[in-house]
Every structure is written in structure tokens, then in C-alpha cells.
Design a protein around this motif. Structure first.
Motif, PDB file in Angstrom:
ATOM      1  N   ALA A 260       3.099  -1.349   4.690  1.00  0.00           N
ATOM      2  CA  ALA A 260       3.198  -1.516   6.134  1.00  0.00           C
ATOM      3  C   ALA A 260       4.627  -1.312   6.614  1.00  0.00           C
ATOM      4  CB  ALA A 260       2.697  -2.903   6.534  1.00  0.00           C
TER       5      ALA A 260
ATOM      6  N   VAL B 139      -2.177 -11.459   7.980  1.00  0.00           N
ATOM      7  CA  VAL B 139      -1.617 -10.250   8.588  1.00  0.00           C
ATOM      8  C   VAL B 139      -1.221 -10.530  10.040  1.00  0.00           C
ATOM      9  CG1 VAL B 139      -2.067  -7.865   9.263  1.00  0.00           C
ATOM     10  CG2 VAL B 139      -2.909  -8.713   7.067  1.00  0.00           C
TER      11      VAL B 139
ATOM     12  N   ASP C 102      -2.808   4.164   1.942  1.00  0.00           N
ATOM     13  CA  ASP C 102      -3.441   3.016   1.293  1.00  0.00           C
ATOM     14  C   ASP C 102      -2.450   1.869   1.123  1.00  0.00           C
ATOM     15  OD1 ASP C 102      -5.790   4.439   1.132  1.00  0.00           O
ATOM     16  OD2 ASP C 102      -5.462   5.090  -0.936  1.00  0.00           O
ATOM     17  N   ASP C 103      -2.984   0.702   0.760  1.00  0.00           N
ATOM     18  CA  ASP C 103      -2.128  -0.480   0.635  1.00  0.00           C
ATOM     19  C   ASP C 103      -1.330  -0.505  -0.668  1.00  0.00           C
ATOM     20  OD1 ASP C 103      -4.126  -1.022  -1.177  1.00  0.00           O
ATOM     21  OD2 ASP C 103      -4.744  -2.922  -0.279  1.00  0.00           O
ATOM     22  N   ASP C 104      -1.545   0.478  -1.543  1.00  0.00           N
ATOM     23  CA  ASP C 104      -0.752   0.547  -2.782  1.00  0.00           C
ATOM     24  C   ASP C 104       0.153   1.776  -2.768  1.00  0.00           C
ATOM     25  OD1 ASP C 104      -2.683   2.491  -3.028  1.00  0.00           O
ATOM     26  OD2 ASP C 104      -3.326   1.912  -5.048  1.00  0.00           O
TER      27      ASP C 104
ATOM     28  N   VAL D 103      -3.875  -1.765  11.067  1.00  0.00           N
ATOM     29  CA  VAL D 103      -4.263  -2.428   9.816  1.00  0.00           C
ATOM     30  C   VAL D 103      -5.710  -2.881   9.943  1.00  0.00           C
ATOM     31  CG1 VAL D 103      -3.773  -4.303   8.200  1.00  0.00           C
ATOM     32  CG2 VAL D 103      -1.893  -3.257   9.500  1.00  0.00           C
TER      33      VAL D 103
ATOM     34  N   TYR E 197      -1.270  -8.372  -1.617  1.00  0.00           N
ATOM     35  CA  TYR E 197      -0.663  -8.567  -0.300  1.00  0.00           C
ATOM     36  C   TYR E 197       0.795  -8.118  -0.244  1.00  0.00           C
ATOM     37  CZ  TYR E 197       0.058 -10.433   4.339  1.00  0.00           C
ATOM     38  OH  TYR E 197       0.341 -10.548   5.687  1.00  0.00           O
TER      39      TYR E 197
ATOM     40  N   HIS F 125       2.145  -5.795  -1.982  1.00  0.00           N
ATOM     41  CA  HIS F 125       2.131  -4.331  -1.976  1.00  0.00           C
ATOM     42  C   HIS F 125       1.764  -3.813  -0.586  1.00  0.00           C
ATOM     43  CE1 HIS F 125       2.712  -4.127  -6.286  1.00  0.00           C
ATOM     44  NE2 HIS F 125       1.709  -4.954  -6.467  1.00  0.00           N
ATOM     45  N   PHE F 126       0.802  -4.478   0.048  1.00  0.00           N
ATOM     46  CA  PHE F 126       0.453  -4.107   1.420  1.00  0.00           C
ATOM     47  C   PHE F 126       1.660  -4.241   2.345  1.00  0.00           C
ATOM     48  CE2 PHE F 126      -0.255  -6.487   5.378  1.00  0.00           C
ATOM     49  CZ  PHE F 126      -0.617  -5.423   6.199  1.00  0.00           C
ATOM     50  N   ARG F 127       2.412  -5.327   2.192  1.00  0.00           N
ATOM     51  CA  ARG F 127       3.588  -5.532   3.057  1.00  0.00           C
ATOM     52  C   ARG F 127       4.579  -4.377   2.903  1.00  0.00           C
ATOM     53  NH1 ARG F 127       5.104 -10.636   4.944  1.00  0.00           N
ATOM     54  NH2 ARG F 127       6.708  -9.408   6.017  1.00  0.00           N
TER      55      ARG F 127
ATOM     56  N   SER G 291      -4.812   9.223   0.684  1.00  0.00           N
ATOM     57  CA  SER G 291      -3.713   8.332   1.033  1.00  0.00           C
ATOM     58  C   SER G 291      -2.538   9.078   1.638  1.00  0.00           C
ATOM     59  CB  SER G 291      -3.241   7.558  -0.210  1.00  0.00           C
ATOM     60  OG  SER G 291      -2.326   6.546   0.156  1.00  0.00           O
TER      61      SER G 291
END
Length: 293
Positions: free
Chosen positions: A9, A36, A77-79, A24, A2, A4-6, A146
């Protein structure tokens, strides 16, 4: 993931380009969706959606593209973390080249350490643009999933990514959703992807992705996927052939010459691993010949 997602984003929300919308798609985990919404639900330029169940990456990307309101849909991607000029540089490809799809460069964000044994020619194993991919900007078959974008109308007309490739459905070991989609783009519209190396996204390479056994396994299944793509999309194998040719004709001889001029343990190890990874890719390809005749 999460945190890493933040970061991913926020990198989209911090773009220098004025008109950016963040979509998202949470893949079937209600607790993550609620989190989220708590963090981003009040943003006017953020759309949050949750799949009813886990459906995998490609179907989630298709859903995101359908929800998006922009003329261009770009995937990250989220990473990964986008450079602040990422979107502006992608848009430049559409404006200057009249492109239907534009992609950019993936750079490595080595979270813990960069493995000294991994040659730059095989950075694609960890989702980083490798040596020999392209000589500056120009037309390529596809870029990494990505860091790729499409004219939204064209993307939807092509019905997006083929969800039978990898993930929960079909052959779970098969990779290359963007390869297959871009091959259909070329077949339908006679155009490939414009590559702009200034449109940069940093991909986080976690510890497990630097372990030798993981990399060898990845190389094997990448070879397998390349054979499958040749069967599913017969015209998709050109860039791999060029890479192999460069490997044999330029990269290996070049490394041997540099090693002769300046011997080092690292140089020897990387030369050996160049051959080993090539063998693993070849082994996966041969296995693919049995599965995909």
C-alpha cells in the motif's frame, strides 16, 4: 500478510505520479477491514471496502475497479511492492501508444533465498517475469495480474475478470484470469496489452514458493490451466507455443553450449530442471486434455 500489505500500500501512495488513488478490497475478513480503516481511513486518496464474504481474487478486483474513480485501473497484489515510477510508466503507455491496457515487468524479491536449481526460463512459476517473455517493450497477449492495468471504461465494458476462473468458484485449479480477459479485449477491440518493462513491480517470493515439490505442483497445474484456456479462449495459446519453441530451439541448446564451455554443478542442475519442469507442464496439459475436450 498484513505487514506485507502495508508495504504494498505504501508503495502505491509513494508514487512519483501526482494523481493516484489506492483502492483496498478486503475479502470478507471484518477484523482486517477494521485494521485497514484504522491505518488508512483518514487518507483522502484511499478507498477501503470489505466484501460481505470471501469471494476470491478476481471478484475482489472487479469490485475495486468499480469503486475506483480514475481513468485507469491498475492491479497489484498484497505481496508485491511497486517501483516509485510504476504508475508514471504505465500512464506513458496510454499516452504514447494510445493503448487500452498496459502492463509491466515483475522482478523477484527473494525474501529468503533464490533457489539455485530454478532456471530463469521458469521464473513465471513464482510470478516473476521469465527469460524469453519479451524483447523489450511491445505488444503482448497479457502480463502478470499483479502488474497490469486497463482503461477503466474498457474494463467495465468487458465486465472485468471472469470470476468462474479459479478461486472459490468453478475449477479451483484453473489459473489465468488475466489471460482470459485480455483475450476478450483482443476479440472486442482488436488490441492486446502494451508491455513496458520500465513499469516494475517486485514480487515477494516466500520460502514455500522455492520448495521443489511446490514448484513441480505449480508447473503441473499451470500446464492444466493452459489447456483449459485453449478451450475457453481458442486464440490464447500462441505465446505458450512460442515459449515452447524458444525452449527447444534456443534455451536448452544455449544452456548445453554454455555448460560445455564452463561446466558447473549449478548449470547441470538447472538444465535438468528445465527438462523436468517442462515435463510437469506437459503432464498437466495432458490431464487438461481429458478434462477440457
Amino acid at each position: 500478510m498484513y505487514d506485507h500489505f502495508r508495504e504494498a500500500a505504501q508503495s502505491v501512495l509513494n508514487q512519483s505520479y501526482d494523481d493516484v488513488e489506492l483502492v483496498v478490497v478486503v475479502d470478507g475478513t471484518r477484523e482486517v477491514y477494521d485494521r485497514v480503516v484504522e491505518n488508512y481511513g483518514n487518507y483522502e486518496d484511499v478507498v477501503v471496502y470489505c466484501n460481505e464474504e470471501n469471494v476470491g481474487l478476481l471478484e475482489s478486483r472487479n469490485t475495486g475497479a468499480e469503486l475506483a474513480s480514475g481513468d485507469i485501473v491498475a492491479f497489484i497484489d498484497d505481496d508485491a511492492v511497486a517501483d516509485e515510477k510504476w504508475v508514471a510508466e504505465l500512464v506513458r503507455g496510454y499516452e504514447e501508444q494510445d493503448a487500452l491496457a498496459v502492463g509491466g515487468k515483475m522482478v523477484g524479491d527473494w525474501v529468503a533465498r533464490k533457489p539455485t536449481f530454478l532456471p530463469e526460463e521458469f521464473y513465471w512459476l513464482v510470478g516473476v517475469t521469465h527469460r524469453g517473455f519479451a524483447n523489450g517493450s511491445g505488444w503482448v497477449r497479457n502480463t502478470f495480474g499483479s502488474n497490469i492495468s486497463f482503461d477503466q471504461d474498457v474494463f467495465l465494458e468487458l465486465n472485468g475478470f471472469d470470476t468462474e476462473i479459479g478461486g472459490r468458484k468453478g475449477d479451483a485449479n484453473l489459473q489465468g484470469g488475466e489471460t482470459e480477459l485480455c483475450a476478450r479485449l483482443a476479440a472486442e477491440y482488436g488490441e492486446t496489452v502494451w508491455y513496458n518493462p520500465d513499469a516494475m513491480v517486485a514480487h515477494k517470493v516466500f520460502d514455500y514458493r522455492t520448495e521443489l515439490l511446490w514448484l513441480l505442483d505449480r508447473a503441473f497445474w499451470q500446464g492444466y490451466s493452459k489447456r483449459a484456456m485453449e478451450t475457453l479462449v481458442p486464440e490464447s495459446g500462441g505465446e505458450e507455443g512460442e515459449f515452447l519453441s524458444d525452449l527447444v530451439r534456443d534455451f536448452v541448446p544455449g544452456r548445453m553450449k554454455r555448460l560445455a564451455r564452463a561446466p558447473s554443478i549449478t548449470a547441470v542442475v538447472q538444465l535438468v530442471m528445465l527438462i523436468v519442469f517442462t515435463g510437469c507442464v506437459g503432464g498437466g496439459y495432458l490431464y487438461g486434455l481429458v478434462r477440457y475436450r
